[in-house]
Motif scaffolding. Sequence first.
Motif, PDB file in Angstrom:
ATOM      1  N   LYS A   1       4.820  15.281   0.960  1.00 27.06           N
ATOM      2  CA  LYS A   1       5.126  14.694   2.268  1.00 27.06           C
ATOM      3  C   LYS A   1       5.947  15.630   3.155  1.00 27.06           C
ATOM      4  O   LYS A   1       6.184  15.308   4.326  1.00 27.06           O
ATOM      5  CB  LYS A   1       5.891  13.376   2.081  1.00 27.06           C
TER       6      LYS A   1
ATOM      7  N   SER B   1       6.291   3.107  -0.382  1.00 33.94           N
ATOM      8  CA  SER B   1       6.150   3.251   1.075  1.00 33.94           C
ATOM      9  C   SER B   1       5.878   4.695   1.459  1.00 33.94           C
ATOM     10  O   SER B   1       5.062   4.977   2.355  1.00 33.94           O
ATOM     11  CB  SER B   1       7.415   2.743   1.769  1.00 33.94           C
TER      12      SER B   1
ATOM     13  N   GLU C   1       4.339   6.869  -0.297  1.00 32.29           N
ATOM     14  CA  GLU C   1       2.958   7.208  -0.655  1.00 32.29           C
ATOM     15  C   GLU C   1       2.001   6.924   0.491  1.00 32.29           C
ATOM     16  O   GLU C   1       0.985   7.611   0.646  1.00 32.29           O
ATOM     17  CB  GLU C   1       2.540   6.423  -1.897  1.00 32.29           C
ATOM     18  N   ARG C   2       2.337   5.927   1.321  1.00 31.51           N
ATOM     19  CA  ARG C   2       1.468   5.563   2.440  1.00 31.51           C
ATOM     20  C   ARG C   2       1.717   6.419   3.671  1.00 31.51           C
ATOM     21  O   ARG C   2       0.942   6.359   4.635  1.00 31.51           O
ATOM     22  CB  ARG C   2       1.657   4.091   2.779  1.00 31.51           C
TER      23      ARG C   2
END
Length: 593
Positions: free
Chosen positions: A480, A442, A444-445
């Motif tokens: 991120k 998740s 990664e998105r």
Amino acid sequence: AALATYPTLAEPNLSLLQQSGLWSAGYLVVTGLALACAAATALVGRAGPPAASTPAEQAPASARATWLQRGRWLVLALVPSSLLLGVTTHLTMNIAAAPLFWAVPLGLYLLSFILAFQTLVPLPLAWTSWLQAALLTALAVTFLTAEAAPSLTLFALNLAAFFITALLCHQLLAAERPTPARLTEFYLVVALGGALGGAFNALLAPVIFQRVVEYPLMLVAACLLRPGGWPKRAQAQSGMLDLIIPAALLIDLMALASLVGLDLTDLNGAAQVIVVITALVVFAAQARPVRFALAFGALSVAGAYAAGAFGPELARARNYYGILSVIDHAKPPVRVLINGTIEHGAQSLDPARRLQPLGYYHHAGPLGSLFARIGGGPLTQSVATVGLGSGSVACYAEAGEHWTFYEINPAVVRIASNPRLFTFLRDCPAHPAIVLGDARLSLERAPDHAFGLILLDAFSSDAIPTHLMTREAVRLYSAKLRPGGLIVFHVSNQFLDLAPVVESVANAEGLGALDFNDENATNTGDAPTNPATTDYKDASEWVVVGRTADLAPLAIDKGWRPLQPTRGVRAWTDDYSDVFGALIRRQRLAPSP
């Protein structure tokens, strides 16, 4: 031997790629040997007629097994296979969530096959049957008394009872082996029974049972398979007693618990006498499989009833991720979410303290110290948290901040989102979003540079998600994070020393790591909080990873200490991990009794 050497030798020293290469080479060798055997057999066949066969081999091929006999083979293989998973789940869920524990019951299961089918040393079936009756009677007593015994004793008793039960079933199987002409069918049915037993526990039981009912249920089935035979029509009176005696046991024990209020976990006075008498009644029924099985089942049901298994829980959920329960403690008045033996969050029932984080997350602990330094600042404007629990971490958020919880277990989401159980998600200022699914996939998105803080709280149980603490995972988290962002690992674990793992991964990625080990709280590790305390603070250990300059606000707090490299600890990757090494380090760090 393979089970013993894989976690201790292969996994710590070989990457997955190396293991795969060696396995493939070994498989090719086995294939070559099988072809050589086939060629040798063909050559022998051409050389002349086969040697004289034994009388067993000369048995007529028409002596086929009946469907009843095939069914018995199937059940004798199914029950030990189901018990293998049942005892593993029972012990890790109800006693202690020990990592790598699965290898011990599996080794005993395979050993029971070896001993049952070998012919070098005869093992009298009568001895095995008597020993099984003694062990299962003792096990039934622990079920009746809500397992009020030391954890080590419970581990040993459950494993011994499982091993002897598996051995008895496999001895009965070995005794029923057909002639060589029918051995292919025999072993096919045995393999099918083993597969069905595993499938029942892994696929069906989590759907149809809210508790680990499959374990005592299969023990009852094993009792029914004991030598001795079932009642015949001419034995109607004895057959009725096989039903009446267990029913009387169950009714009497439940009446003592509900009407008299007798506490069977307090083995003093009247309770001790009743437990001893009950055990003698069960053990005396060993020669009659039906009576013994039903008596064992009666003690299991009575123990669950006396322990309140059918009452005080506010909620219970079971799926393929485990068993969750919500219970209330009176002193102090708190509501707790429990997964097996691990607490995953607590909320005070005192209205004035409803939004105060408790347990591992209390204000005086590492997480409280972290948010005292960075809370309300740029880093907490957008936060990603892996692991939801009861949602208590959300109360470190402030109005206007954007928090996102990543949780893989839908049952956790349902419980934490139910305001009749926990109100953190409803009442805390941030009103966080929840993303269901594997956290790493998740994340990664998610957009790059989206978060100021990534908090990982998924390592406190026995099933460590190693893919969340590898170099590749930390590289993903770093991508991120906004400039100056931090990664926070909750590494509290009763059995594994995970802080050196995080340090080695951080060091390999050119990052620093600070550790806060809150050893002076109410408890240590994953031990359940003492309900007699009033603060409800659990000991915990947290590691913060980031660039050295970004760690400076925490470094001035005396609780946060730089982590130094630990000798022999290799950075985990998606291709390599060493859970056994973390287990050994924790045992070395454990205080002397």
